[in-house]
Design an enzyme around this catalytic site. Structure first.
Site, mmCIF file in Angstrom:
data_model
loop_
_atom_site.group_PDB
_atom_site.id
_atom_site.type_symbol
_atom_site.label_atom_id
_atom_site.label_comp_id
_atom_site.label_asym_id
_atom_site.label_seq_id
_atom_site.Cartn_x
_atom_site.Cartn_y
_atom_site.Cartn_z
ATOM 1 N N GLY A 262 0.894 -1.100 0.099
ATOM 2 C CA GLY A 262 0.049 -0.069 0.119
ATOM 3 C C GLY A 262 0.780 1.119 0.026
ATOM 4 N N SER B 265 12.592 -0.649 -0.842
ATOM 5 C CA SER B 265 13.953 -0.561 -0.105
ATOM 6 C C SER B 265 14.059 -1.596 1.032
ATOM 7 C CB SER B 265 13.829 0.855 0.533
ATOM 8 O OG SER B 265 12.680 1.122 0.998
#
Length: 211
Positions: A21, A90
């Protein structure tokens, strides 16, 4: 002259598994910043890969390079008074920490959803299914690690929160940290697509709400 926190540059760094999300909340936050007349930009992982990091693969070295490039641009924007929103996966803590160290005003937001939730309910392209079947190698969260942040400024649990609730929590945290004057949601209803994330676009130009 009174201090206006909404003219100060900072970076909000959303991290989490693919499909958790990140881009959805980042897009909503972008419109909130715009509604406050703040200078703002989004650096989305997939969009950056198509431009700044074109040609990079998905080895650990290439993933790190991609994140460090995003961090470099985020630092430049932050230094010049831009409210910068980053939403790459990341996956590696060391690289995220490098970015944090390079940006003086940095807010790490962990967007949480489990692998089971993502593979069963949020896999429109079937990528998790293919990765779990061994058809895709090096897929983050399946056979390549995702290192959960240890001390993020904020955790958003999208398994129990609606996007609107996650947005509200983000605005409230930014107010607490002194980056916003108020945490009221200013933009309601359909949002015009920024063009800066890989979210699907409705023919009317609005962000498509995923079921």
């Amino acid at each position: 002259m009174t201090h206006d926190p909404e003219r100060k540059g900072f970076t909000v760094w959303f991290t989490g598994l693919s499909g958790a999300g990140k881009s959805t909340i980042a897009e909503m936050l972008y419109h909130e910043f715009q509604a406050r007349q703040m200078k703002t930009e989004i650096l989305d992982g997939d969009v950056v890969r198509q431009n700044l990091s074109k040609g990079l693969g998905f080895s650990k070295e290439d993933r790190d390079t991609n994140i460090l490039r995003i961090g470099f641009v985020a630092e430049l924007l932050t230094r010049n008074g831009v409210a910068t929103i980053c939403c790459p996966i990341s996956p590696y803590k060391e690289t995220r920490d490098q970015v944090r160290a390079s940006i003086s005003e940095f807010v790490e937001v962990y967007v949480h959803a489990t692998l089971d939730e993502l593979s069963q309910n949020r896999d429109p392209k079937g990528l998790y299914k293919k990765a779990l079947a061994g058809e895709i190698k090096g897929f983050t969260g399946v056979d390549d690690p995702y290192e959960v942040p240890e001390h993020p400024e904020l955790v958003l649990d999208t398994m129990i929160e609606s996007p609107e609730e996650s947005l509200q929590k983000t605005l409230t945290k930014l107010k607490e940290l002194g980056y916003l004057q108020g945490d009221a949601v200013l933009v309601e209803g359909d949002r015009q697509h920024s063009g800066l994330t890989d979210l699907r676009v409705h023919e009317a130009g609005h962000v498509v709400k995923e079921s």
